[in-house]
Scaffold this motif. Structure first.
Motif, PDB file in Angstrom:
ATOM      1  N   THR A   1       0.852  -1.181   0.000  1.00 39.86           N
ATOM      2  CA  THR A   1       0.000   0.000   0.000  1.00 39.86           C
ATOM      3  C   THR A   1       0.886   1.229   0.000  1.00 39.86           C
ATOM      4  O   THR A   1       2.115   1.127   0.057  1.00 39.86           O
ATOM      5  N   SER A   2       0.285   2.367  -0.091  1.00 37.45           N
ATOM      6  CA  SER A   2       1.040   3.617  -0.082  1.00 37.45           C
ATOM      7  C   SER A   2       0.363   4.597   0.864  1.00 37.45           C
ATOM      8  O   SER A   2      -0.853   4.534   1.079  1.00 37.45           O
ATOM      9  N   TYR A   3       1.169   5.461   1.424  1.00 35.28           N
ATOM     10  CA  TYR A   3       0.660   6.489   2.325  1.00 35.28           C
ATOM     11  C   TYR A   3       1.031   7.852   1.756  1.00 35.28           C
ATOM     12  O   TYR A   3       2.175   8.085   1.380  1.00 35.28           O
ATOM     13  N   ARG A   4       0.068   8.721   1.686  1.00 37.55           N
ATOM     14  CA  ARG A   4       0.295  10.049   1.130  1.00 37.55           C
ATOM     15  C   ARG A   4       0.069  11.116   2.193  1.00 37.55           C
ATOM     16  O   ARG A   4      -0.793  10.969   3.055  1.00 37.55           O
ATOM     17  N   THR A   5       0.846  12.164   2.090  1.00 33.98           N
ATOM     18  CA  THR A   5       0.656  13.302   2.978  1.00 33.98           C
ATOM     19  C   THR A   5       0.795  14.574   2.154  1.00 33.98           C
ATOM     20  O   THR A   5       1.519  14.601   1.152  1.00 33.98           O
ATOM     21  N   LYS A   6       0.080  15.593   2.546  1.00 34.99           N
ATOM     22  CA  LYS A   6       0.096  16.848   1.801  1.00 34.99           C
ATOM     23  C   LYS A   6       0.816  17.919   2.614  1.00 34.99           C
ATOM     24  O   LYS A   6       0.532  18.106   3.802  1.00 34.99           O
ATOM     25  N   PHE A   7       1.753  18.602   1.963  1.00 34.55           N
ATOM     26  CA  PHE A   7       2.454  19.692   2.625  1.00 34.55           C
ATOM     27  C   PHE A   7       1.495  20.860   2.853  1.00 34.55           C
ATOM     28  O   PHE A   7       0.651  21.146   2.005  1.00 34.55           O
ATOM     29  N   SER A   8       1.649  21.516   3.967  1.00 32.93           N
ATOM     30  CA  SER A   8       0.873  22.727   4.206  1.00 32.93           C
ATOM     31  C   SER A   8       1.377  23.831   3.276  1.00 32.93           C
ATOM     32  O   SER A   8       2.485  23.746   2.726  1.00 32.93           O
ATOM     33  N   SER A   9       0.582  24.859   3.101  1.00 33.60           N
ATOM     34  CA  SER A   9       0.992  25.977   2.244  1.00 33.60           C
ATOM     35  C   SER A   9       2.274  26.615   2.761  1.00 33.60           C
ATOM     36  O   SER A   9       3.169  26.974   1.986  1.00 33.60           O
ATOM     37  N   THR A  10       2.383  26.720   4.084  1.00 35.42           N
ATOM     38  CA  THR A  10       3.571  27.338   4.684  1.00 35.42           C
ATOM     39  C   THR A  10       4.819  26.507   4.405  1.00 35.42           C
ATOM     40  O   THR A  10       5.858  27.035   3.988  1.00 35.42           O
ATOM     41  N   LEU A  11       4.709  25.191   4.615  1.00 36.14           N
ATOM     42  CA  LEU A  11       5.861  24.320   4.382  1.00 36.14           C
ATOM     43  C   LEU A  11       6.223  24.276   2.901  1.00 36.14           C
ATOM     44  O   LEU A  11       7.402  24.284   2.537  1.00 36.14           O
ATOM     45  N   SER A  12       5.221  24.235   2.034  1.00 41.02           N
ATOM     46  CA  SER A  12       5.479  24.218   0.593  1.00 41.02           C
ATOM     47  C   SER A  12       6.249  25.458   0.164  1.00 41.02           C
ATOM     48  O   SER A  12       7.209  25.374  -0.613  1.00 41.02           O
ATOM     49  N   LYS A  13       5.825  26.596   0.673  1.00 42.94           N
ATOM     50  CA  LYS A  13       6.499  27.849   0.305  1.00 42.94           C
ATOM     51  C   LYS A  13       7.938  27.869   0.812  1.00 42.94           C
ATOM     52  O   LYS A  13       8.854  28.331   0.124  1.00 42.94           O
ATOM     53  N   ARG A  14       8.157  27.324   2.004  1.00 38.72           N
ATOM     54  CA  ARG A  14       9.517  27.292   2.553  1.00 38.72           C
ATOM     55  C   ARG A  14      10.418  26.388   1.718  1.00 38.72           C
ATOM     56  O   ARG A  14      11.586  26.701   1.476  1.00 38.72           O
ATOM     57  N   VAL A  15       9.885  25.247   1.279  1.00 32.37           N
ATOM     58  CA  VAL A  15      10.668  24.342   0.430  1.00 32.37           C
ATOM     59  C   VAL A  15      11.018  25.025  -0.892  1.00 32.37           C
ATOM     60  O   VAL A  15      12.161  24.969  -1.361  1.00 32.37           O
ATOM     61  N   LEU A  16      10.037  25.682  -1.495  1.00 35.84           N
ATOM     62  CA  LEU A  16      10.279  26.377  -2.759  1.00 35.84           C
ATOM     63  C   LEU A  16      11.291  27.505  -2.592  1.00 35.84           C
ATOM     64  O   LEU A  16      12.198  27.674  -3.415  1.00 35.84           O
ATOM     65  N   ASP A  17      11.143  28.267  -1.526  1.00 31.50           N
ATOM     66  CA  ASP A  17      12.058  29.392  -1.290  1.00 31.50           C
ATOM     67  C   ASP A  17      13.481  28.907  -1.033  1.00 31.50           C
ATOM     68  O   ASP A  17      14.453  29.470  -1.553  1.00 31.50           O
ATOM     69  N   LEU A  18      13.619  27.861  -0.210  1.00 32.56           N
ATOM     70  CA  LEU A  18      14.946  27.324   0.081  1.00 32.56           C
ATOM     71  C   LEU A  18      15.588  26.720  -1.168  1.00 32.56           C
ATOM     72  O   LEU A  18      16.789  26.873  -1.403  1.00 32.56           O
ATOM     73  N   SER A  19      14.782  26.043  -1.967  1.00 34.17           N
ATOM     74  CA  SER A  19      15.304  25.449  -3.200  1.00 34.17           C
ATOM     75  C   SER A  19      15.824  26.532  -4.132  1.00 34.17           C
ATOM     76  O   SER A  19      16.905  26.400  -4.728  1.00 34.17           O
ATOM     77  N   LYS A  20      15.062  27.601  -4.243  1.00 35.28           N
ATOM     78  CA  LYS A  20      15.478  28.706  -5.107  1.00 35.28           C
ATOM     79  C   LYS A  20      16.748  29.356  -4.571  1.00 35.28           C
ATOM     80  O   LYS A  20      17.672  29.678  -5.330  1.00 35.28           O
ATOM     81  N   LYS A  21      16.808  29.525  -3.252  1.00 31.82           N
ATOM     82  CA  LYS A  21      17.980  30.144  -2.625  1.00 31.82           C
ATOM     83  C   LYS A  21      19.222  29.285  -2.836  1.00 31.82           C
ATOM     84  O   LYS A  21      20.332  29.807  -3.028  1.00 31.82           O
ATOM     85  N   MET A  22      19.060  27.966  -2.799  1.00 30.41           N
ATOM     86  CA  MET A  22      20.188  27.051  -2.970  1.00 30.41           C
ATOM     87  C   MET A  22      20.441  26.710  -4.434  1.00 30.41           C
ATOM     88  O   MET A  22      21.262  25.852  -4.749  1.00 30.41           O
TER      89      MET A  22
END
Length: 397
Positions: free
Chosen positions: A257-278
């Motif tokens: 089976t598989s388990y899915r989880t959804k990032f919150s808007s805040t966490l998603s934005k932090r991941v995107l911002d950090l990725s762009k910064k790096m």
């Protein structure tokens, strides 16, 4: 992880997604010669070998069900299916073994076989049970890759205003992207057959999946890319030993089976911002986190991760049905004394161009054994089966 209300994030992801695609005008892919023997693509070849190893296992079946609400013109629906089949040869493909290798053949005279079941007279409880039984039995029935068809269609009538469409096929002819194309074309044809709407006809000489498979098999391999992967995946291949509650069974069921989880808007934005910064992508950023997690659990430094990718790098392939998926092996060294940024830079070293390389060369017995999961070989295949597959692999080259 895409933020609905973040225009900048959306455009950033779109840029990353399409950054290295070729335009239609720049496409290097051409039509296969008339009468040419069509090979399997690298992804298809992998599925073909695994299916030969486990011929009665439906693990590579791709099954979906769709509910139609409202009145359905069944005749128009069947006509629509037939039109989609006629326009997309990959839906009529099968893979016989000839002259020491599997080839791709299209059944030119086939007609869609839409099976119908009318459950409208049943009580609701019995109806649901029968519908589920139909879906599961179809999804679990394996395909013979040597024979047409590799797709099954079923229409279940629940009442005059509700129908269920069951679609089951072997993954070797279809990927997730193709499902979206299939549904769009089916809807367009149904609208045309049900009304006076005139559908735009496709070019008769347009590219098909067989053209792509032929081109990819016959193109020249890049020596630099080959050297990169030979070095990257050379030497001893470590087996990741994660702490588990139970030992692996001698005869795996391949059920899971598989388990899915959804990032919150805040966490998603932090991941995107950090990725762009790096100066990297969210994928590489999260992959680095995953590497470190595996390192923490296994206490191993040399870690390999299999990652699915799509080979639709050319915009000319965007509207073609077929199996364009591939699995690449990403190998990196995780060092606990290094910072996250340093570990991420190591993970980033595999180049996006290199990861698209299709390593097509003769496979030795040792190499074949190395590319198939060890538990699969030891638990489910006899020595004779492995030997036969190795011989087939070497002859296919």
């Amino acid at each position: 992880m895409l933020l609905k209300n973040e225009t900048n994030s959306r455009s950033l992801l779109a840029t990353w997604k399409n950054r290295d695609k070729k335009t239609v005008g720049d496409s290097r892919i051409s039509k296969a010669p008339v009468g040419a023997t069509i090979p399997l693509s690298s992804g298809q070849q992998r599925l073909w070998f695994l299916q030969r190893l486990l011929p009665e296992n439906p693990v590579y079946n791709y099954a979906e069900s769709f509910i139609f609400k409202g009145e359905l013109n069944e005749a128009a629906f069947e006509h629509s299916l037939q039109s989609v089949f006629e326009e997309n040869p990959i839906l009529r493909a099968y893979y016989p073994y000839e002259d020491g290798r599997p080839i791709q053949v299209t059944d030119e005279s086939s007609k869609v076989d839409l099976k119908r079941f009318d459950l409208s007279g049943m009580p609701k409880v019995d109806q649901e049970k029968q519908k589920l039984d139909l879906l599961l039995s179809d999804a679990r029935r394996h395909f013979n890759l040597n024979e047409f068809p590799l797709i099954r269609t079923t229409l279940v009538k629940l009442n005059n205003d509700e129908h269920v469409f069951l679609l089951t096929m072997h993954h070797i002819i279809f990927d997730k992207w193709s499902m979206d194309l299939f549904l769009k074309e089916l809807a367009a044809h149904y609208l045309a057959y049900s009304t006076d709407f005139e559908i735009e006809k496709k070019e008769e000489n347009r590219l098909q999946f067989a053209d792509y498979a032929y081109w990819r098999k016959n193109r020249e391999l890049d020596a630099i890319q080959m050297a990169y992967w030979t070095k990257k995946l050379g030497g001893e291949i470590p087996l990741l030993t994660l702490p588990t509650d139970y030992s692996l069974p001698a005869n795996p069921s391949y059920k899971g089976t598989s388990y899915r989880t959804k990032f919150s808007s805040t966490l998603s934005k932090r991941v995107l911002d950090l990725s762009k910064k790096m100066e990297t992508t969210p994928y590489v950023f999260l992959l680095s986190v995953y590497y470190i997690l595996l390192h923490k659990y296994s206490n191993q430094k040399d870690i390999l991760v299999g990652s699915p990718i799509s080979l639709r790098k050319d915009t000319a392939l965007e509207n073609i049905m077929g199996f364009f998926d591939e699995t690449v092996v990403l190998r990196t060294s995780v060092l606990s004394e290094m910072t996250f940024l340093t570990n991420m830079q190591i993970a980033k070293t595999w180049n996006t161009e290199y990861r698209m390389l299709n390593i097509e060369y003769r496979i030795s017995d040792k190499e074949l054994a190395g590319c198939i999961d060890h538990t699969l070989l030891s638990a489910t295949a006899t020595e004779e089966q492995i030997k036969q597959l190795c011989e087939e692999a070497k002859s296919y080259g």
